[in-house]
Design an enzyme around this catalytic site. Sequence first.
Site, PDB file in Angstrom:
ATOM      1  N   VAL A  48       0.866  -1.183   0.000  1.00  0.00           N
ATOM      2  CA  VAL A  48       0.000   0.000   0.000  1.00  0.00           C
ATOM      3  C   VAL A  48       0.899   1.228   0.000  1.00  0.00           C
ATOM      4  O   VAL A  48       2.024   1.192   0.506  1.00  0.00           O
ATOM      5  CB  VAL A  48      -0.959   0.033   1.217  1.00  0.00           C
ATOM      6  CG1 VAL A  48      -2.038  -1.033   1.076  1.00  0.00           C
ATOM      7  CG2 VAL A  48      -0.198  -0.132   2.522  1.00  0.00           C
ATOM      8  N   SER A  49       0.391   2.316  -0.572  1.00  0.00           N
ATOM      9  CA  SER A  49       1.242   3.488  -0.795  1.00  0.00           C
ATOM     10  C   SER A  49       1.400   4.387   0.421  1.00  0.00           C
ATOM     11  O   SER A  49       2.390   5.108   0.530  1.00  0.00           O
ATOM     12  CB  SER A  49       0.690   4.316  -1.965  1.00  0.00           C
ATOM     13  OG  SER A  49       0.657   3.544  -3.143  1.00  0.00           O
TER      14      SER A  49
END
Length: 228
Positions: free
Chosen positions: A12-13
Site C-alpha cells: 500500500v502506498s
Amino acid sequence: MEIKRVGIYCRVSTKDQSVETQMLELRRYSGLRGWQITSEHSDEGWSGTKDVRPGLDAIMQMARQGEFDALLVWKQDRLARSLPHFFQVFNELKAVGIAFVSYKEGVNTADEDNPYSRFYMKMMASFAELEREMILERTQSGRQRVIDVFEQTGKIDTKSGVWFGRPRLAVDDVIQEYAERFRNGQVKLAEVAAAAGCSKPTACRRLKAFHKSPQTMGLFPDEAGVGI
C-alpha cells in the site's frame, strides 16, 4: 507447471492504509486452490515507483532460493508501477522458474490452458521487445550524435559524457609531440594524423589549436603552415 507453494507480496502506498485486506483475500484464494503459503511479505507506505523496497527485496530473495513455485500478488501494480521495473521483476522470476499470479487480473503464467494468461504472456513479450528496440534506437542515435559532434569539432559531447574512439588526451599528446617537427617540415600532416590515430582534418584542427594556445604562440610562422 504445477503450483504447490506460493509466496505472497502486498503493498500500500500510504502508512494510513493496511495490507490486511489484500493479505486476507490472497490467503483465501490460495486456500481454495490448495496452495501452501511459504512466505508473506509486504511494504506499507511505499510507492510502487520505488524499485527498492524491503518487502519486495525479501520476497525476491526467497524466489531466488526456490522457496515457492509462484509469486502471488493482489494486483500487478502492487508489484511495480513502472513497466521497466515490472519487466525486471517478471523476467527475474521467469529466469528462476517462478510463476507470476495476479489475483485481480486473473493472470497465472503457470496455467498454459488459460487463454487470458497466454495473451498476457504474449503481451509482456511484445512490450519487452518494443522496449529493447527503443533502447537500441536511442543508443544508436546517441552514438551517432557523439560521432557527429566529434567529427565537426574534435570535442567530446559533454552532454552525453560518452566517448567513442581514441581518447582526446592521447590525440593531443601526439599532436604536441609532432607539432615542432611538423613546423620544421620534418613530417607531413598525413603522418601526424596516422600517429594520432585520427583523420587529417582532425589533426589539422588540433595543430591549429595548439598553434593558437598561449604556451605555443609563435611555434608556427603562420596559420597557413598548418594547412593540409
